[in-house]
Design a protein around this motif. Structure first.
Motif, PDB file in Angstrom:
ATOM      1  N   ALA A 293       0.826  -1.206   0.000  1.00 10.85           N
ATOM      2  CA  ALA A 293       0.000   0.000   0.000  1.00 10.85           C
ATOM      3  C   ALA A 293       0.867   1.265   0.000  1.00 10.85           C
ATOM      4  O   ALA A 293       0.567   2.237  -0.708  1.00 10.85           O
ATOM      5  CB  ALA A 293      -0.942   0.006   1.201  1.00 10.85           C
ATOM      6  N   ARG A 294       1.945   1.248   0.783  1.00 13.63           N
ATOM      7  CA  ARG A 294       2.844   2.412   0.801  1.00 13.63           C
ATOM      8  C   ARG A 294       3.516   2.619  -0.549  1.00 13.63           C
ATOM      9  O   ARG A 294       3.668   3.751  -1.011  1.00 13.63           O
ATOM     10  CB  ARG A 294       3.875   2.281   1.917  1.00 13.63           C
ATOM     11  CG  ARG A 294       3.269   2.519   3.296  1.00 13.63           C
ATOM     12  CD  ARG A 294       4.288   2.499   4.428  1.00 13.63           C
ATOM     13  NE  ARG A 294       4.700   1.124   4.688  1.00 13.63           N
ATOM     14  CZ  ARG A 294       5.947   0.672   4.593  1.00 13.63           C
ATOM     15  NH1 ARG A 294       6.939   1.465   4.267  1.00 13.63           N
ATOM     16  NH2 ARG A 294       6.235  -0.595   4.843  1.00 13.63           N
ATOM     17  N   LEU A 295       3.919   1.519  -1.190  1.00 10.70           N
ATOM     18  CA  LEU A 295       4.540   1.634  -2.515  1.00 10.70           C
ATOM     19  C   LEU A 295       3.546   2.147  -3.555  1.00 10.70           C
ATOM     20  O   LEU A 295       3.886   2.999  -4.387  1.00 10.70           O
ATOM     21  CB  LEU A 295       5.107   0.280  -2.948  1.00 10.70           C
ATOM     22  CG  LEU A 295       6.318  -0.205  -2.163  1.00 10.70           C
ATOM     23  CD1 LEU A 295       6.657  -1.644  -2.539  1.00 10.70           C
ATOM     24  CD2 LEU A 295       7.510   0.712  -2.377  1.00 10.70           C
ATOM     25  N   PHE A 296       2.309   1.646  -3.510  1.00 13.01           N
ATOM     26  CA  PHE A 296       1.269   2.142  -4.408  1.00 13.01           C
ATOM     27  C   PHE A 296       1.041   3.636  -4.164  1.00 13.01           C
ATOM     28  O   PHE A 296       0.948   4.423  -5.111  1.00 13.01           O
ATOM     29  CB  PHE A 296      -0.051   1.387  -4.214  1.00 13.01           C
ATOM     30  CG  PHE A 296      -0.277   0.268  -5.185  1.00 13.01           C
ATOM     31  CD1 PHE A 296      -0.686   0.515  -6.488  1.00 13.01           C
ATOM     32  CD2 PHE A 296      -0.100  -1.040  -4.797  1.00 13.01           C
ATOM     33  CE1 PHE A 296      -0.905  -0.514  -7.384  1.00 13.01           C
ATOM     34  CE2 PHE A 296      -0.320  -2.092  -5.684  1.00 13.01           C
ATOM     35  CZ  PHE A 296      -0.722  -1.829  -6.975  1.00 13.01           C
ATOM     36  N   ALA A 297       0.918   4.026  -2.897  1.00 12.93           N
ATOM     37  CA  ALA A 297       0.666   5.436  -2.564  1.00 12.93           C
ATOM     38  C   ALA A 297       1.793   6.328  -3.078  1.00 12.93           C
ATOM     39  O   ALA A 297       1.543   7.400  -3.640  1.00 12.93           O
ATOM     40  CB  ALA A 297       0.480   5.605  -1.055  1.00 12.93           C
ATOM     41  N   ARG A 298       3.026   5.887  -2.903  1.00 14.55           N
ATOM     42  CA  ARG A 298       4.166   6.679  -3.372  1.00 14.55           C
ATOM     43  C   ARG A 298       4.138   6.820  -4.893  1.00 14.55           C
ATOM     44  O   ARG A 298       4.336   7.908  -5.438  1.00 14.55           O
ATOM     45  CB  ARG A 298       5.475   6.021  -2.933  1.00 14.55           C
ATOM     46  CG  ARG A 298       6.694   6.849  -3.294  1.00 14.55           C
ATOM     47  CD  ARG A 298       8.001   6.166  -2.920  1.00 14.55           C
ATOM     48  NE  ARG A 298       7.999   5.680  -1.554  1.00 14.55           N
ATOM     49  CZ  ARG A 298       8.611   4.558  -1.167  1.00 14.55           C
ATOM     50  NH1 ARG A 298       9.276   3.808  -2.037  1.00 14.55           N
ATOM     51  NH2 ARG A 298       8.593   4.184   0.080  1.00 14.55           N
ATOM     52  N   ALA A 299       3.855   5.718  -5.583  1.00 11.24           N
ATOM     53  CA  ALA A 299       3.837   5.743  -7.050  1.00 11.24           C
ATOM     54  C   ALA A 299       2.690   6.596  -7.589  1.00 11.24           C
ATOM     55  O   ALA A 299       2.875   7.385  -8.517  1.00 11.24           O
ATOM     56  CB  ALA A 299       3.747   4.317  -7.595  1.00 11.24           C
ATOM     57  N   ILE A 300       1.502   6.445  -6.991  1.00 10.27           N
ATOM     58  CA  ILE A 300       0.367   7.238  -7.480  1.00 10.27           C
ATOM     59  C   ILE A 300       0.579   8.713  -7.147  1.00 10.27           C
ATOM     60  O   ILE A 300       0.253   9.582  -7.954  1.00 10.27           O
ATOM     61  CB  ILE A 300      -0.990   6.705  -6.949  1.00 10.27           C
ATOM     62  CG1 ILE A 300      -2.164   7.367  -7.684  1.00 10.27           C
ATOM     63  CG2 ILE A 300      -1.153   6.937  -5.474  1.00 10.27           C
ATOM     64  CD1 ILE A 300      -2.312   6.983  -9.106  1.00 10.27           C
TER      65      ILE A 300
ATOM     66  N   VAL B  43      -7.272   9.214 -13.564  1.00  3.47           N
ATOM     67  CA  VAL B  43      -7.569   7.791 -13.771  1.00  3.47           C
ATOM     68  C   VAL B  43      -6.478   7.157 -14.630  1.00  3.47           C
ATOM     69  O   VAL B  43      -6.037   6.032 -14.364  1.00  3.47           O
ATOM     70  CB  VAL B  43      -8.977   7.611 -14.380  1.00  3.47           C
ATOM     71  CG1 VAL B  43      -9.189   6.196 -14.875  1.00  3.47           C
ATOM     72  CG2 VAL B  43     -10.041   7.993 -13.347  1.00  3.47           C
ATOM     73  N   ALA B  44      -6.004   7.878 -15.631  1.00  3.49           N
ATOM     74  CA  ALA B  44      -4.905   7.361 -16.462  1.00  3.49           C
ATOM     75  C   ALA B  44      -3.649   7.130 -15.613  1.00  3.49           C
ATOM     76  O   ALA B  44      -2.942   6.132 -15.798  1.00  3.49           O
ATOM     77  CB  ALA B  44      -4.619   8.317 -17.610  1.00  3.49           C
ATOM     78  N   ALA B  45      -3.388   8.026 -14.685  1.00  5.57           N
ATOM     79  CA  ALA B  45      -2.240   7.864 -13.788  1.00  5.57           C
ATOM     80  C   ALA B  45      -2.393   6.612 -12.933  1.00  5.57           C
ATOM     81  O   ALA B  45      -1.445   5.830 -12.772  1.00  5.57           O
ATOM     82  CB  ALA B  45      -2.084   9.097 -12.906  1.00  5.57           C
ATOM     83  N   ALA B  46      -3.590   6.397 -12.389  1.00  3.90           N
ATOM     84  CA  ALA B  46      -3.832   5.210 -11.563  1.00  3.90           C
ATOM     85  C   ALA B  46      -3.711   3.937 -12.389  1.00  3.90           C
ATOM     86  O   ALA B  46      -3.143   2.931 -11.930  1.00  3.90           O
ATOM     87  CB  ALA B  46      -5.210   5.296 -10.913  1.00  3.90           C
ATOM     88  N   GLU B  47      -4.234   3.966 -13.595  1.00  6.62           N
ATOM     89  CA  GLU B  47      -4.129   2.790 -14.464  1.00  6.62           C
ATOM     90  C   GLU B  47      -2.670   2.485 -14.788  1.00  6.62           C
ATOM     91  O   GLU B  47      -2.272   1.313 -14.838  1.00  6.62           O
ATOM     92  CB  GLU B  47      -4.942   3.007 -15.739  1.00  6.62           C
ATOM     93  CG  GLU B  47      -6.441   2.960 -15.487  1.00  6.62           C
ATOM     94  CD  GLU B  47      -7.279   3.377 -16.691  1.00  6.62           C
ATOM     95  OE1 GLU B  47      -6.740   4.047 -17.616  1.00  6.62           O
ATOM     96  OE2 GLU B  47      -8.476   3.051 -16.690  1.00  6.62           O
ATOM     97  N   ALA B  48      -1.873   3.507 -14.986  1.00  5.89           N
ATOM     98  CA  ALA B  48      -0.450   3.303 -15.281  1.00  5.89           C
ATOM     99  C   ALA B  48       0.273   2.678 -14.087  1.00  5.89           C
ATOM    100  O   ALA B  48       1.109   1.782 -14.261  1.00  5.89           O
ATOM    101  CB  ALA B  48       0.202   4.625 -15.676  1.00  5.89           C
ATOM    102  N   VAL B  49      -0.054   3.137 -12.876  1.00  9.31           N
ATOM    103  CA  VAL B  49       0.572   2.574 -11.677  1.00  9.31           C
ATOM    104  C   VAL B  49       0.152   1.115 -11.510  1.00  9.31           C
ATOM    105  O   VAL B  49       0.985   0.250 -11.220  1.00  9.31           O
ATOM    106  CB  VAL B  49       0.228   3.403 -10.419  1.00  9.31           C
ATOM    107  CG1 VAL B  49       0.647   2.676  -9.144  1.00  9.31           C
ATOM    108  CG2 VAL B  49       0.887   4.769 -10.497  1.00  9.31           C
ATOM    109  N   ASN B  50      -1.132   0.831 -11.705  1.00 13.29           N
ATOM    110  CA  ASN B  50      -1.601  -0.553 -11.608  1.00 13.29           C
ATOM    111  C   ASN B  50      -0.903  -1.439 -12.638  1.00 13.29           C
ATOM    112  O   ASN B  50      -0.484  -2.560 -12.321  1.00 13.29           O
ATOM    113  CB  ASN B  50      -3.119  -0.628 -11.779  1.00 13.29           C
ATOM    114  CG  ASN B  50      -3.847  -0.262 -10.508  1.00 13.29           C
ATOM    115  OD1 ASN B  50      -3.561  -0.784  -9.450  1.00 13.29           O
ATOM    116  ND2 ASN B  50      -4.793   0.646 -10.628  1.00 13.29           N
TER     117      ASN B  50
END
Length: 142
Positions: free
Chosen positions: A17-24, A107-114
């Motif tokens: 979760a921390r890594l996802f938060a940092r990336a997003i 949303v594009a940013a979130a999709e890229a992180v995912n």
């Protein structure tokens, strides 16, 4: 037996979760969004005009946290709060034009992180991973 963080589901989920938060955050910061405001924006993009109480319930966060988040979002021109026409005690949260305009790039940013995060998994494993996470979340909420 001692605690091993490498095999602890809770530790690994928190780290993920921390890594996802940092990336997003790195991707949405230029848009004026933060990991704290992004979930509320997702809810409002899906259904504009929610009350603070509805946002609290949907996001499973504390009321005080939501109040602070909405205050920041209002300060930043992303939302406006308007008294409900039928219940004057209730305020509805509405996206501003600025807030609405951020949907596609955020949303594009979130999709890229995912996509980046799940790229090491084959497609069928991605589905199983997401399904397993949803089951674990449901188990903790139940």
């Amino acid at each position: 037996m001692s605690f091993d963080r490498k095999t602890s589901a809770g530790y690994l989920a928190n780290h993920l979760a921390r890594l996802f938060a940092r990336a997003i955050h790195a991707r949405i910061r230029p848009l004026g969004l933060s990991p704290g405001t992004f979930p509320a924006m997702l809810e409002l993009w899906a259904e504009d005009g929610l009350s603070q109480r509805e946002l609290v319930a949907r996001l499973d966060i504390e009321q005080a946290t939501m109040a602070n988040t909405l205050a920041r979002m209002e300060r930043d021109g992303l939302v406006k709060r308007v008294r409900d026409a039928h219940d004057g005690r209730l305020q509805r949260v509405w996206l501003t034009e600025k807030g609405r305009a951020l949907e596609a790039p955020a949303v594009a940013a979130a999709e890229a992180v995912n996509a980046q995060a799940l790229s090491a998994l084959p497609p069928e494993e991605r589905v199983r991973f997401r399904d397993a996470m949803a089951k674990v979340i449901a188990g903790l909420q139940g």
